[in-house]
Design a protein around this motif. Structure first.
Motif, short mmCIF file in Angstrom:
data_model
loop_
_atom_site.label_atom_id
_atom_site.label_comp_id
_atom_site.label_asym_id
_atom_site.label_seq_id
_atom_site.Cartn_x
_atom_site.Cartn_y
_atom_site.Cartn_z
N GLN A 348 -9.97 -0.79 -1.67
CA GLN A 348 -9.94 0.62 -1.30
C GLN A 348 -8.59 1.02 -0.71
N LYS A 349 -7.94 0.10 -0.02
CA LYS A 349 -6.67 0.41 0.64
C LYS A 349 -5.51 0.43 -0.35
N TRP A 350 -5.46 -0.59 -1.21
CA TRP A 350 -4.31 -0.72 -2.10
C TRP A 350 -4.66 -0.55 -3.58
N GLY A 351 -5.95 -0.57 -3.91
CA GLY A 351 -6.34 -0.45 -5.32
C GLY A 351 -6.24 -1.76 -6.08
N TRP A 352 -6.24 -2.90 -5.37
CA TRP A 352 -6.13 -4.20 -6.03
C TRP A 352 -7.47 -4.61 -6.65
#
Length: 886
Positions: A348-352
């Motif tokens: 959610q934070k980086w889209g990894w």
């Protein structure tokens, strides 16, 4: 000749198979690839011998080592029943012949089958599809020659006599021959003539002739030595050829690997099998006794428990491993959930994701951040500089405003002042000019106004040049400063705009590198956060994989524990139960069986069960002790041992045979060689020997001629002797030439006579052909003729050349001609007729007509059809003809 039976030992895919043949017409039916052509090739091989191996021909040698060959029974008048036995590796493939039980030499087979040979059998008495296109433009002369060669015109004796004369003439003279009688006589006579003509001219060359004779002697000696070497080599090659069948066997045996199992191990395996069988018999006997003493399901459960008591007790001690495995799996699942939450937060934070994992930050990112910081500093400096310039411009504007308020005249523009000056001067000059034209006193007034106007203009001009000489330069300088400040502010603002664009571009690139993460923070903080989160993500992924592996291991352990309970599935309700539940069920079962055991401990069945269990344990222990030996020999069960021992003994015999052959053949075959190479070496050796022999003969002839020449030249009266020799030679040449000419006349006469006899047979041939062709075509064609050397078919309406007919009709015509050939020699019964699917271009009607022809033809011949055509089977059955299925 009539075929009676074929017994195939090994040929192609056939093994130990027998075929019975009937008199008359018969059909052998089978699917494609069932072996119809193989049966035909077996008959051909039995009659005429094994074909040479070739890459272009199919090889029917059995691949499993079976004997290559078989037996063929046939009836030939007046010999009666004949048996032909032929095997490839026996007697170098030559046939054994038995006539009425008495063994005969193979040479007699050729005499018995004559005039039938392999070529005639294949071309005349065998019908195959590809042969039906070979007579489409057969001319009359070719038909006559074919009739004569087959011996069906009654002129066989003439042909034999013609061949006798031809052979005799071939021994007398050939245009390019050297060793034939007339050729040698003519060459000798030519040499003699040359000797007579050159005698005088060559007398002075006697010494040279002696030297040449010496050279001939040396050349003959060299040729003789080379010939001896070739003869020695030929002897060695012939020795190889005579031992070839043994050499082939040796090659096959050499390909075998030496057994890895020793004699001692083989004996040990026998001992194990004997002991294992004894224990098995004891177990079976005790089981039978138990079956008589005990009845009912409860007894079965009890004996099952006794057989597996140790395994059941071992299961009762698995409580600790089961609980430990359960706790371990719960902890692993908890850790897995924690890692899933961490990965979800980072996603959610980086889209990894697994498809788009975090990428390592490159040096270009640090370089871009450094450039952004430099641009930020430059923008800050530019903004301060623009602010300072604007402040300076504001002060300059205030000073200019003060000067303009104090000196308003500074505001008049130069253009306004100039216009006013010119206007005043214009008025003055106008009044002065007008005064010249006016009368007194108006002209004075006018002059006065004009002079006043000029005075005012002069005053204004002075004021323009010297209004405030000290203030105006300062005012103008301030104006210039103001313009300079404005221009500098404009340039600096453009530079500021360019720097902000560069900063925006770099920020956009950096923003793309960090995805959707909020980049309002300092870039160094963001980079450090990214790298920390990347390290956390990679550690989580690694830990996740480790947990997955631990879960896999735990599941494997669980499956192993489950497998240990599996043998109880038929006796206890453990299906779909947890391990702890299964253990409780087993514990109750064990307690129950222990009570039963105490109750029945003194019963005979219990003692017998204990003995049975002991025997089974002994057998299992025996099997475990010999497992390594079984694996080494490639066996899984003791029941496979007898077959293996039989195969091992057969292999040992073959290895012994290999050693025997090696002792015999290794001196003969020091190097490996193929049959094609051996044949090639023999042919090359013989060709070289023939060439050397020809050279030797030529050198001998030259030497003898030179010796005679020298002798003639050294004696008086040599020419007279030469003349006498020439007359003698001419007499011999005349006698030989007369004999050769007489034979040539006889050959021509007998050939004409044979052709005349064959012409008498042609009408009968085409009469029978017409009958068969009409039968095959349902009467559509009534007659077959030769027109200008080309075969023609005549219908009710018109006549067609054979090449104008359709493919199927042409096949019918050619088949009619072939059957007519055979009809004309039916009395001789040379061979049965074999047809291998010779009707591929036929429709249903044509096939039915062919079946009718074969029915009629089978009255005089033995006809064997080989086919995969179901439709032809139905026609045979309808005509009550024999059908034999493969």
């Amino acid at each position: 000749m009539e075929l009676k039976k074929a017994e195939i030992t090994g040929f192609g895919h056939y093994r130990n198979q027998t075929f019975e043949f009937l008199s008359g017409n018969q059909l052998f039916y089978g699917d494609n690839e069932v072996g119809k052509s193989t049966l035909y090739q077996f008959i051909l091989t039995m009659l005429f011998g094994f074909s040479k191996k070739s890459s272009k021909k199919r090889d029917y040698t059995p691949r499993d080592g079976a004997a290559y060959g078989g037996r063929l029974w046939l009836i030939v008048e007046p010999y009666g029943e004949i048996l032909i036995e032929r095997f490839r590796k026996v007697n170098r493939g030559k046939a054994k012949l038995f006539i009425e039980g008495a063994e005969k030499d193979e040479k007699i087979l050729t005499e018995i089958l004559a005039p039938l040979n392999k070529v005639v059998f294949q071309d005349v008495f065998t019908f195959q599809q590809e042969q039906l296109t070979q007579i489409d433009r057969l001319e009359e002369k070719e038909l006559q020659t074919s009739l004569i060669s087959l011996g069906i015109t009654g002129s066989q004796q003439l042909m034999e006599k013609i061949q006798t004369y031809q052979k005799e003439n071939q021994q007398l003279f050939k245009p390019r021959a050297k060793k034939l009688t007339l050729n040698q006589q003519l060459r000798s006579w030519q040499d003699l003539k040359e000797t007579i003509q050159q005698q005088e001219a060559e007398e002075e060359n006697v010494q040279k002739a002696y030297q040449k004779i010496a050279d001939f002697d040396q050349e003959l000696q060299d040729l003789s030595e080379e010939q001896k070497k070739l003869q020695t080599e030929e002897k060695s090659l012939n020795q190889k050829k005579s031992h070839w069948s043994l050499y082939e066997e040796w090659l096959e045996l050499r390909a075998m690997e030496k057994s890895r199992v020793s004699e001692e191990e083989q004996k040990e395996l026998r001992h194990f099998y004997h002991e294992y069988q004894n224990l098995t018999e004891k177990i079976q006997k005790k089981e039978d006794e138990l079956a008589q003493l005990e009845q009912g399901q409860e007894s079965d459960r009890y004996f099952f428990y006794l057989d597996h008591e140790k395994e059941i007790q071992d299961l009762l001690h698995l409580d600790v491993p089961i609980m430990r495995l359960k706790d371990e799996k719960q902890q692993l699942f908890q850790n897995k959930e924690d890692l899933d939450q961490i990965l979800l937060n980072l996603k959610q934070k980086w889209g990894w994701t697994e498809q788009t994992p975090p990428q390592d930050l490159t040096d270009s990112i640090d370089s871009a951040i450094s450039k952004v910081e430099q641009l930020n500093e430059q923008i800050r400096q530019k903004e301060l500089q623009i602010q300072w310039l604007k402040e300076r411009r504001r002060l300059a504007e205030e000073e200019i405003d003060q000067l303009e308020k104090k000196y308003p005249e500074l505001l008049n523009s130069a253009k306004t002042q100039k216009s006013s000056l010119f206007f005043t001067l214009g008025i003055g000059f106008s009044f002065i000019a007008a005064g010249w034209f006016l009368s007194m006193p108006l002209n004075l007034i006018t002059f006065a106004i004009g002079i006043m106007s000029l005075g005012i203009a002069a005053l204004k001009s002075y004021q323009k040049k010297n209004p405030s000489s000290k203030i105006k330069p300062t005012w103008q300088e301030k104006l210039l400063q103001l313009d300079s400040y404005a221009e500098e502010i404009f340039n600096e603002e453009n530079n500021l705009k360019r720097l902000k664009q560069q900063e925006q571009k770099l920020n956009t690139e950096l923003q793309a590198a960090f995805g959707q993460y909020n980049t309002m923070q300092d870039w160094h903080v963001i980079v450090q956060t990214y790298r920390n989160d990347q390290e956390k993500y990679e550690k989580a992924i690694s830990d996740y994989a480790s947990i997955q592996g631990q879960l896999t291991t735990a599941n494997k352990q669980r499956n192993e524990l489950e497998a240990r309970f599996q043998f109880l599935a038929e006796w206890l309700p453990i299906a779909n139960k947890e391990l702890s539940e299964k253990q409780e069920i087993v514990q109750k079962f064990s307690a129950q069986m222990q009570e039963t055991k105490m109750t029945r401990l003194q019963q005979p069945s219990t003692l017998l069960a204990q003995q049975l269990k002991q025997n089974k344990e002994e057998r299992n222990q025996l099997f475990a002790d010999y497992t390594t030996l079984l694996e080494m020999v490639g066996l899984e069960q003791p029941t496979e041992i007898p077959l293996w021992i039989k195969q091992w003994e057969a292999r040992q015999k073959k290895l012994t045979r290999k050693d025997e052959l090696a002792a015999i053949l290794h001196p003969i075959f020091p190097k490996d060689i193929t049959h094609e190479q051996l044949t090639q070496y023999l042919a090359e050796n013989q060709a070289t020997q023939e060439k050397i022999q020809e050279q030797t003969n030529q050198v001998l002839e030259e030497k003898q001629r030179l010796q005679l020449q020298v002798e003639y030249l050294q004696k008086n009266g040599t020419l007279d002797m030469l003349y006498q020799e020439e007359n003698r030679m001419l007499s011999e040449i005349h006698e030989t030439a007369l004999k050769w000419s007489t034979n040539q006349l006889l050959i021509a006469f007998l050939s004409d006579l044979a052709s005349e006899l064959s012409e008498q047979q042609l009408p009968q041939l085409f009469k029978q052909t017409s009958y068969y062709f009409a039968l095959l075509t349902n009467g559509h064609y009534q007659k077959v003729l030769l027109v200008d050397g080309v075969i023609n078919a005549v219908s009710k309406e018109e006549t067609f050349a054979i090449y104008e007919l359709s493919t199927g009709t042409k096949d019918q015509l050619i088949m009619a001609i072939r059957f007519a050939y055979l009809f004309m020699q039916k009395e001789r019964s040379i061979s049965p007729v074999i047809i291998d699917d010779g009707w591929l271009h036929y429709d249903s009607t044509r096939k039915e007509n062919l079946a009718k022809l074969l029915e009629e033809f089978g009255k005089d011949y033995q006809v064997i059809c080989l086919s995969s055509d179901k439709e032809m089977v139905s026609y045979y059955q309808r005509l009550e003809q024999s059908v034999i299925k493969f």
